[in-house]
Enzyme design. Structure first.
Site: not given
Length: 272
Positions: A2-3
């Site tokens: 996840p960014e």
DNA sequence: CTGGTGCCCTGTCTGC
DNA sequence: TGCAGACAGGGCACCA
């Protein structure tokens, strides 16, 4: 995994539902990056506040005891909100509440859930120290980025990944933003003019904003707390497109390795 | 300080 | 089919 967009989408998908809920129990699976740092029993009865986000960290504030949980999804983490049940083999943390259970699934266990008495005290303070500005912070400008990078000889791609100057762009979105800004990933930070810093600031905002609008990127297994996958990965101009034509100039996308991470770029329209 | 490397851990895919 | 190796969205500790 996840960014920033994925973390923010995750936050939005459960924050309101759990705001004001009472903690009824905590379950732990295998160890994550760090120990929880507080006895499980001491959290039972706490009241949850509205979850917030700083960079790729989520903060779940609580009262009674006062403090909160600082949460990071690492490379492979995702959160799901649902009914209380047995932990699966890759589920290593569950926060059971009066309004459902928030469960962290994280096969690689690079993620973290850590108790902190506040954001301004350790361990949260130390973990958040040194992070760059939020990408949508109005105080962030080309000039502040130029100031943050002007003495850095490190390639700009690595500065973005490290969250120097501005946070939120991980490997996918750093590649995409640099392509959009026309900047070669290997360019030393100090070489960027204020005008190019401003162009990159806008590119980061556009890329992250578009990803937010599309529910993030689901390469393998990301989904929000209700199991909804993202669609940004279908829009990527360069990421994971080695050898395919650049959408802007049709030159083949190249792949190089920087700091042990794959970087994708167009050698024709991204200038050093 | 700085830049570079190794490592945390597991799953999936590729090539032999 | 089996197996070894590469690789994966992040970030920290440690080294020279």
């Amino acid at each position: 995994m996840p960014e920033l967009p994925e973390v923010e989408i995750t936050r939005r998908s459960f924050a309101e539902a759990l705001d004001g809920a009472t903690v009824t129990g905590v379950q732990l699976g295998k160890p994550l990056r760090w120990p929880l740092g507080v006895p499980i029993a001491s959290l039972v009865g706490a009241t949850l506040g509205l979850a917030t986000r700083r960079a790729k960290y989520l903060w779940l504030p609580m009262s009674g005891p006062d403090g909160g949980l600082l949460l990071h999804l690492g490379m492979s983490g995702s959160l799901a909100l649902g009914e209380e049940r047995m932990l699966g083999p890759h589920q290593h943390f569950a926060l059971h509440t009066s309004r459902g259970s928030l469960v962290l699934t994280d096969p690689r266990r690079f993620g973290a859930v850590v108790w902190s008495a506040g954001l301004a005290v350790d361990p949260a303070r130390k973990l958040l120290a040194g992070l760059g500005a939020e990408p949508f912070d109005p105080a962030l400008t080309g000039a502040t980025l130029r100031a943050a990078w002007r003495k850095r000889r490190t390639p700009i791609k690595q500065l973005l990944l490290a969250g120097e100057g501005v946070v939120g762009a991980g490997n996918i979105y750093a590649c995409e933003a640099l392509w959009r800004a026309g900047i070669r990933p290997s360019t030393p930070g100090a070489r960027l003019s204020e005008a190019r810093c401003e162009r990159l600031r806008l590119a980061v905002r556009e890329v992250l904003g578009q990803a937010l609008a599309l529910g993030g990127s689901t390469l393998r297994d990301f989904s929000d707390a209700h199991g909804v996958a993202g669609a940004y990965q279908t829009q990527a101009a360069v990421y994971d497109r080695e050898g395919q034509p650049c959408p802007r100039c049709a030159a083949p996308i190249q792949r190089v390795v920087q700091a042990a991470r794959s970087t994708y770029f167009c050698a024709r329209c991204q200038r050093p």
